[in-house]
Design a protein around this motif. Structure first.
Motif, PDB file in Angstrom:
ATOM      1  N   LEU A  31       0.738  -1.105   0.031  1.00 12.60           N
ATOM      2  CA  LEU A  31      -0.191  -0.063   0.082  1.00 12.60           C
ATOM      3  C   LEU A  31       0.713   1.233  -0.035  1.00 12.60           C
ATOM      4  O   LEU A  31       2.197   1.085   0.718  1.00 12.60           O
ATOM      5  N   HIS A  32       0.476   2.255  -0.682  1.00  9.60           N
ATOM      6  CA  HIS A  32       1.085   3.589  -0.791  1.00  9.60           C
ATOM      7  C   HIS A  32       0.704   4.381   0.501  1.00  9.60           C
ATOM      8  O   HIS A  32      -0.333   4.852   0.533  1.00  9.60           O
ATOM      9  N   ASP A  35       2.742   8.797   5.731  1.00  9.59           N
ATOM     10  CA  ASP A  35       2.529   9.131   7.392  1.00  9.59           C
ATOM     11  C   ASP A  35       1.531   7.815   7.674  1.00  9.59           C
ATOM     12  O   ASP A  35       0.562   7.225   7.032  1.00  9.59           O
ATOM     13  N   PRO A  36       1.458   7.837   9.159  1.00 11.92           N
ATOM     14  CA  PRO A  36       0.684   6.860   9.612  1.00 11.92           C
ATOM     15  C   PRO A  36      -0.944   6.820   9.401  1.00 11.92           C
ATOM     16  O   PRO A  36      -1.496   5.855   9.445  1.00 11.92           O
ATOM     17  N   PHE A  37      -1.158   8.259   9.417  1.00 13.71           N
ATOM     18  CA  PHE A  37      -2.764   8.248   8.883  1.00 13.71           C
ATOM     19  C   PHE A  37      -3.120   7.912   7.753  1.00 13.71           C
ATOM     20  O   PHE A  37      -4.103   7.189   7.581  1.00 13.71           O
ATOM     21  N   GLN A  38      -2.265   8.053   6.692  1.00 12.47           N
ATOM     22  CA  GLN A  38      -2.465   7.427   5.421  1.00 12.47           C
ATOM     23  C   GLN A  38      -2.476   6.066   5.112  1.00 12.47           C
ATOM     24  O   GLN A  38      -3.179   5.463   4.613  1.00 12.47           O
ATOM     25  N   LEU A  39      -1.534   5.475   6.056  1.00 12.47           N
ATOM     26  CA  LEU A  39      -1.441   4.024   6.151  1.00 12.47           C
ATOM     27  C   LEU A  39      -2.531   3.572   6.737  1.00 12.47           C
ATOM     28  O   LEU A  39      -3.093   2.409   6.402  1.00 12.47           O
ATOM     29  N   SER A  50      -8.208  -5.570  -3.667  1.00 13.19           N
ATOM     30  CA  SER A  50      -6.726  -5.541  -4.158  1.00 13.19           C
ATOM     31  C   SER A  50      -5.878  -4.442  -3.745  1.00 13.19           C
ATOM     32  O   SER A  50      -6.617  -3.251  -3.787  1.00 13.19           O
ATOM     33  N   ASP A  51      -4.672  -4.232  -3.298  1.00 12.23           N
ATOM     34  CA  ASP A  51      -3.758  -3.182  -3.220  1.00 12.23           C
ATOM     35  C   ASP A  51      -3.863  -2.186  -4.280  1.00 12.23           C
ATOM     36  O   ASP A  51      -3.756  -0.955  -4.042  1.00 12.23           O
ATOM     37  N   GLU A  52      -3.785  -2.815  -5.419  1.00 11.92           N
ATOM     38  CA  GLU A  52      -3.799  -2.139  -6.583  1.00 11.92           C
ATOM     39  C   GLU A  52      -4.943  -1.156  -6.873  1.00 11.92           C
ATOM     40  O   GLU A  52      -4.765   0.001  -7.078  1.00 11.92           O
ATOM     41  N   GLN A  53      -6.056  -1.620  -6.569  1.00  9.27           N
ATOM     42  CA  GLN A  53      -7.466  -0.819  -6.495  1.00  9.27           C
ATOM     43  C   GLN A  53      -7.414   0.282  -5.307  1.00  9.27           C
ATOM     44  O   GLN A  53      -7.822   1.127  -5.755  1.00  9.27           O
ATOM     45  N   VAL A  54      -6.677  -0.058  -4.165  1.00 11.08           N
ATOM     46  CA  VAL A  54      -6.667   0.970  -3.207  1.00 11.08           C
ATOM     47  C   VAL A  54      -5.602   2.023  -3.596  1.00 11.08           C
ATOM     48  O   VAL A  54      -5.741   3.215  -3.736  1.00 11.08           O
ATOM     49  N   ASN A  55      -4.595   1.608  -4.209  1.00 13.83           N
ATOM     50  CA  ASN A  55      -3.464   2.435  -4.590  1.00 13.83           C
ATOM     51  C   ASN A  55      -4.046   3.656  -5.630  1.00 13.83           C
ATOM     52  O   ASN A  55      -3.364   4.560  -5.995  1.00 13.83           O
TER      53      ASN A  55
END
Length: 217
Positions: A31-32, A35-39, A50-55
DNA sequence: ATCCCGAGGG
DNA sequence: CCCTCTGGAT
């Protein structure tokens, strides 16, 4: 087939770890985030997606809502529109707004660093908390058990084949690996699950862990 | 146990 | 068509 002894299982787990270190030396969170809030936001969004869809959607999302205050102030419809393409968007939008408000009201807009505080946030249970503690804060508090880790633990004979609860899978996995490798184990198993030990079609013929896997699918 | 849910692959 | 994707709340 005689059941594997605890000692044999532990030795095999350490060999699995060695193979993972050899095959995926740089395994890290896909995941891209910056900072901790973004993660935290990206991990909540990643449920059943899928992580691609999130990114694909987080660059715009983080531009619109760069901090908890901005996301807490956004309307439900606005957030839903920004995340619609990843599915489960009503629940995720509601949880993101509630979680952001909690960060502002209870933690001064910062992401807390304990399991108890993290799992009290809306949309955050043990898996997401483990991602934050391990990947954002460098605190190996457990092993991330997502859909990939769950499937691979069963296929590799590292937990009971009938185990349905991620927390129980995690409790079976933790004593099998050194604590300072728990974060790596999560990242490497997820990577291996995506590329080789695929849900529908496991690539056993080219798998570098084939000879330490019972292959009970 | 059930619900949420769109995108991608086979 | 069906299955799967870095789950969590009710």
């Amino acid at each position: 087939m005689s059941p594997e002894s605890k000692a044999d299982k532990h030795a095999r787990a350490l060999e699995i770890l060695r193979r993972l270190e050899g095959a995926y030396p740089g395994a890290d969170c896909a995941l891209h985030w910056k900072d901790p809030f973004q993660l935290l936001v990206a991990t909540i969004l990643s449920a059943q997606t899928s992580d691609e869809q999130v990114n694909k959607i987080t660059p715009d999302l983080f531009r619109r809502y760069p901090n908890p205050a901005a996301l807490a102030a956004a309307s439900q419809a606005e957030v839903e529109g920004a995340i619609r393409s990843i599915g489960l968007f009503r629940n995720k939008a509601k949880n993101l707004r509630l979680m952001s408000a909690q960060l502002c009201e209870e933690f001064g807009g910062e992401v807390p660093q304990t399991m108890e505080q993290l799992t009290a946030l809306a949309g955050v249970a043990r898996k997401t908390a483990n991602v934050l503690l391990g990947t954002a804060f460098g605190i190996p508090s457990g092993i991330v058990v997502d859909t990939h880790v769950h499937r691979l633990a069963i296929r590799m004979g590292l937990c009971k084949r009938t185990e349905r609860y991620p927390e129980k899978v995690e409790k079976e996995l933790m004593p099998l690996f050194p604590q300072d490798r728990w974060v790596f184990v999560g990242h490497a198993l997820i990577l291996h699950g995506r590329q080789v030990c695929i849900a529908r079609a496991p690539q056993c013929d080219t798998c570098p862990l084939s000879d330490v896997c019972p292959k009970r699918i």
